[in-house]
Scaffold this active site. Sequence first.
Site, short mmCIF file in Angstrom:
data_model
loop_
_atom_site.label_atom_id
_atom_site.label_comp_id
_atom_site.label_asym_id
_atom_site.label_seq_id
_atom_site.Cartn_x
_atom_site.Cartn_y
_atom_site.Cartn_z
N VAL A 1 -5.14 -10.58 -3.46
CA VAL A 1 -4.07 -10.78 -4.34
C VAL A 1 -3.76 -12.24 -4.62
O VAL A 1 -3.48 -12.89 -3.82
CB VAL A 1 -2.80 -9.93 -3.78
CG1 VAL A 1 -1.80 -10.14 -5.13
CG2 VAL A 1 -3.04 -8.39 -3.69
N LYS B 1 -4.21 -8.52 -8.81
CA LYS B 1 -4.97 -7.78 -7.69
C LYS B 1 -6.37 -7.67 -8.15
O LYS B 1 -6.61 -6.85 -9.03
CB LYS B 1 -4.45 -6.38 -7.42
CG LYS B 1 -4.72 -5.48 -6.35
CD LYS B 1 -4.02 -4.35 -6.40
CE LYS B 1 -4.72 -3.28 -5.36
NZ LYS B 1 -3.98 -1.92 -5.41
N ASP C 1 2.05 6.23 0.62
CA ASP C 1 2.08 5.12 1.36
C ASP C 1 3.45 4.20 1.38
O ASP C 1 3.30 3.11 1.07
CB ASP C 1 1.03 4.13 1.02
CG ASP C 1 0.52 3.08 2.15
OD1 ASP C 1 0.87 3.27 3.23
OD2 ASP C 1 -0.22 2.35 1.80
N GLY D 1 -6.50 -7.45 1.50
CA GLY D 1 -6.49 -5.78 2.06
C GLY D 1 -7.84 -5.22 1.95
O GLY D 1 -8.62 -5.87 1.43
N GLY D 2 -7.70 -3.97 1.94
CA GLY D 2 -8.98 -3.27 2.01
C GLY D 2 -9.49 -3.28 0.52
O GLY D 2 -10.73 -3.15 0.20
N TYR D 3 -8.55 -3.24 -0.39
CA TYR D 3 -9.12 -3.13 -1.89
C TYR D 3 -9.47 -4.57 -2.20
O TYR D 3 -10.54 -4.65 -2.92
CB TYR D 3 -7.69 -3.21 -2.63
CG TYR D 3 -8.11 -3.09 -4.09
CD1 TYR D 3 -8.37 -1.67 -4.76
CD2 TYR D 3 -7.95 -4.17 -4.98
CE1 TYR D 3 -8.40 -1.67 -6.42
CE2 TYR D 3 -8.19 -3.98 -6.41
CZ TYR D 3 -8.67 -2.96 -6.93
OH TYR D 3 -8.58 -2.81 -8.33
N GLY D 4 -9.14 -5.81 -1.73
CA GLY D 4 -9.41 -7.14 -2.05
C GLY D 4 -8.47 -8.05 -1.83
O GLY D 4 -7.39 -7.90 -0.95
N GLY E 1 -2.06 -12.52 -0.75
CA GLY E 1 -2.31 -11.52 -0.01
C GLY E 1 -3.56 -10.78 -0.08
O GLY E 1 -4.52 -11.30 -0.79
#
Length: 964
Positions: free
Chosen positions: A636, A650, A749, A631-634, A629
Amino acid sequence: MWALRVHGYVLAFSFCFITFMAASQKTDPSEVKALIDIKNSLIDPMGKLRNWNKGDPCAAHWTGIWCFDKTGDDGYFHIRELYLMTMNLSGTLAPQLGMLSQLNIMDFMWNNLTGTIPKEIGHITSLRLLLLNGNKLSGSLPDELGNLTNMNRLQLDENQLSGSVPESLANMINVRHLHMNNNSFTGQLPSKLSNLSNLMHLLLDNNNLSGYLPPEFSKLHSLEILQLDNNNFSGNGIPSTYENLPRLVKLSLRNCSLQGAIPDLNSIPSLKYLDLSWNQFTGSIPSNNLSTNMTTVDLSHNKLNGSIPRGGIYPYLQRLQLENNLLSGSFPATVWQNMSFSRKAKLIIDFHNNLLSDVFGDLNPPANVILRLSGNPVCTNSNIQGIDQYCGKEGREVDEEFTTSMAVCPVQSCPVDNFFEYTPSFPPDPCFCAAPLRIGYRLKSPSFSYFPPYKTSFITYMTKSLNLNFNQLSIDSYEWEEGPRLRMYLKIFPSYNDSHSHTFNTSEVLRIASIFSSWRFPHTVFFGPYELLNVTLLGPYANIIINTESRKRKTGIIVAIIIGAVAAVLAMTAITMLLIFRRNSKYVHLISRKRTSSNVCIKIDGVKAFTLKELTHATNKFDISTKVGEGGYGNVYKGILSDETFVAVKRAGENSLQGQKEFLTEIELLSRLHHRNLVSLLGYCSEEGEQMLIYEFMPNGTLREWISGKNKKFNKGLSFCMRLRIAMGAARGILYLHTEANPPIYHRDIKASNILLDSKFTAKVADFGLSRLIPYSDEEGTVPKYVSTVVKGTPGYLDPEYMMTHKLTDKSDVYSLGIVLLELLTGMHPISRGKNIVREVNLACQNGTMDSIIDTRMGEYSSECLDKFLALALSCCHDHPDERPSMIDVVRELEDIIALLPETESEICLSDVSLDNSGKMVPSSSSSATTSGNIMTRKDQQHMSADVSGSDLISGIAPTIVPR
């Protein structure tokens, strides 16, 4: 050494130059001091005014401060406009506002200000717009406001103001808009207001006014809207002089204790909207009483008698209400004969509860006409064919939805998590994906009662005013509110012709926002006055700050010179620094990452501090094959620890690294959350500039994958009882966050991709990256009802009220869960091809076509259970938070629905389940796939793989956290 010496010269020169240039850009010292005092009287929980102590207000562009382009005769710059709208400010208005002597616009709309309006504001004679609506201001209006002779718009509505309306307001000779509705004003309306020859809109509805309607108001020859509903004018009538108001478009005097005869208003050629309902008017309805332009006539709930006039041609009529009077004779079935009904037109005729005994004409209205005659003798004593269908009770009328035919577009190709979506109508490319601006907008006193026929003209009016193409604006939703007022949410899309740009550039965002906030739309009689509720900047626009950026261009050439000079100096400094560290460039990059996040030396019970070496080994050096996975965080990654336990890692990207304090805070928060329906945090890593969180592994992926059928390993689909089970698990997890976590938490969220399924198909809520702690109670034990915060979340799941007010509540999570429940029922995405899931389900319910959108993959189900589940989902998605159930009510209702299931199905809902060899879900006690505990090992996963015909679950696995 030479480099350091050069650097010293540059710094000295820079200091002298900046000091000199700064001296040429200086705001009036008295205004600077006033601004500091104004800030000190305000409570700013979101830190919106944090730059109000840095530099010069005009040069440094303090938030909400816009200055004149040139210095005044005194050599100083002066504040021109003060824009502090929707900043969640509380506190009081400081008397020092009066020191801003050259101010043109003062805007504090939609905050939480209390206290009184300072009389010192009356000293600002240059003021044109005073916008204080949507606060909690109290007390009486100061007479000094009458000194504002240049005032164009005074908006004080939706406060708690009291006392009488000051006669001094009659001195505002240039005022065009007086909006003072929804307060507690008392006493007599001053007749001297008739001196306001430029007044166009007078809104004083929902107050406690008494006395009489001043006959002198007939002198207001520019008056277009007179709205005084819900006052108490002591039994007097409407002055006959009001027949002489030549430009009056709307007269609304509902529930004002008026009596006597209704004057002949036929001489008002522009009149389109007349509401005199809930009064005590007597006598007959004057013949030819209304202009042919009428859209709305409401004379209901009076004591009118006599017969109904048969004449009159009203081609634009939308609502004719005469119910609950004493009218007799025949109902004229000719009202609609001269009307041209388009597909979007509608006419409501309500004559119920009168004394009508017959029908004149052919009782065969078009399909667009809704006729109500119940409670009249004609319904019981007549043999008129077909009359029975008009004698029953009708439900509440709802405007049709504004839908656009959409092409079939690939759902996943438009990144909805970044607030992109397919545009509603772009003929060159119906699948054009772009990021819209979101505008909250309200018509305060429209001259119609049914919107669909005027949507096209409204969009034309808006887009021409904004210098946009027609298909760049979409009305996402709208609803009528008390007033009646029409609230709507607009989406404005980038133009397809602008090199197919998918986003607006910053200057265009600021231009559009400035037009909305400055009331620069051309005057329109028909749509009436409007108000901006919010400009919500999400996705690619999230970092644009309207109040500090939108008028930097207008601070003049001097500021440009200063900025250019400073930029040049900074460039020289940068070159010098580059020379100094030239030989150490490799070391600079290493320091940059390490400074961002140093090693965390802290012990938290139940949370392991993993080493970077352990996680590197577990993920095969973060190999791309282990990535599950992003996303904006980084990213996974799937990891296998030394004890063969599967975990989800994560890993923060370089642009997403938090400070050490924030990272520790997140770990401490997650370590306190322990519930069967929340994903567990196992540990963390903070070494060598890395920030990683390690979670339990969830082998059955995300709910979104199961709903959409993306997980090809499990294509059997979820049965209805399994969907109930998952809904129950998610609801219990959220309930724990709201009521049992310490401190309580709003998730912010909730979505199908953040609800994960473990090996026993237990639903667990994940991803607390946007979660907010609920403030503790104050000294009196009162817990705040909301958290003021910028809007974040995922499009389609966001609470509309939160988007408009920026007030996050427990009901915001309820709304998001309601969207998930609708997904479980329909298999639809929250937003797909320009269609909103709530709207589509509501339309299906209204049209009786719900069966056509139910997900066929969930097999057989009880219609009673389905109806209750549907009702629960829609109640969670109600636009108004007060109408939504609490989380405890949601859990209880789900329990009641499960109790109605057959015993075998309820067992699956209430027990852990797994898959048998055929892929069918069964209670886990009968399956070899049962595992102990919540942590999955390699051995456990091998057993599961064997149970599903040897399929490899690892490749299709979902991460514990699905970041944005």
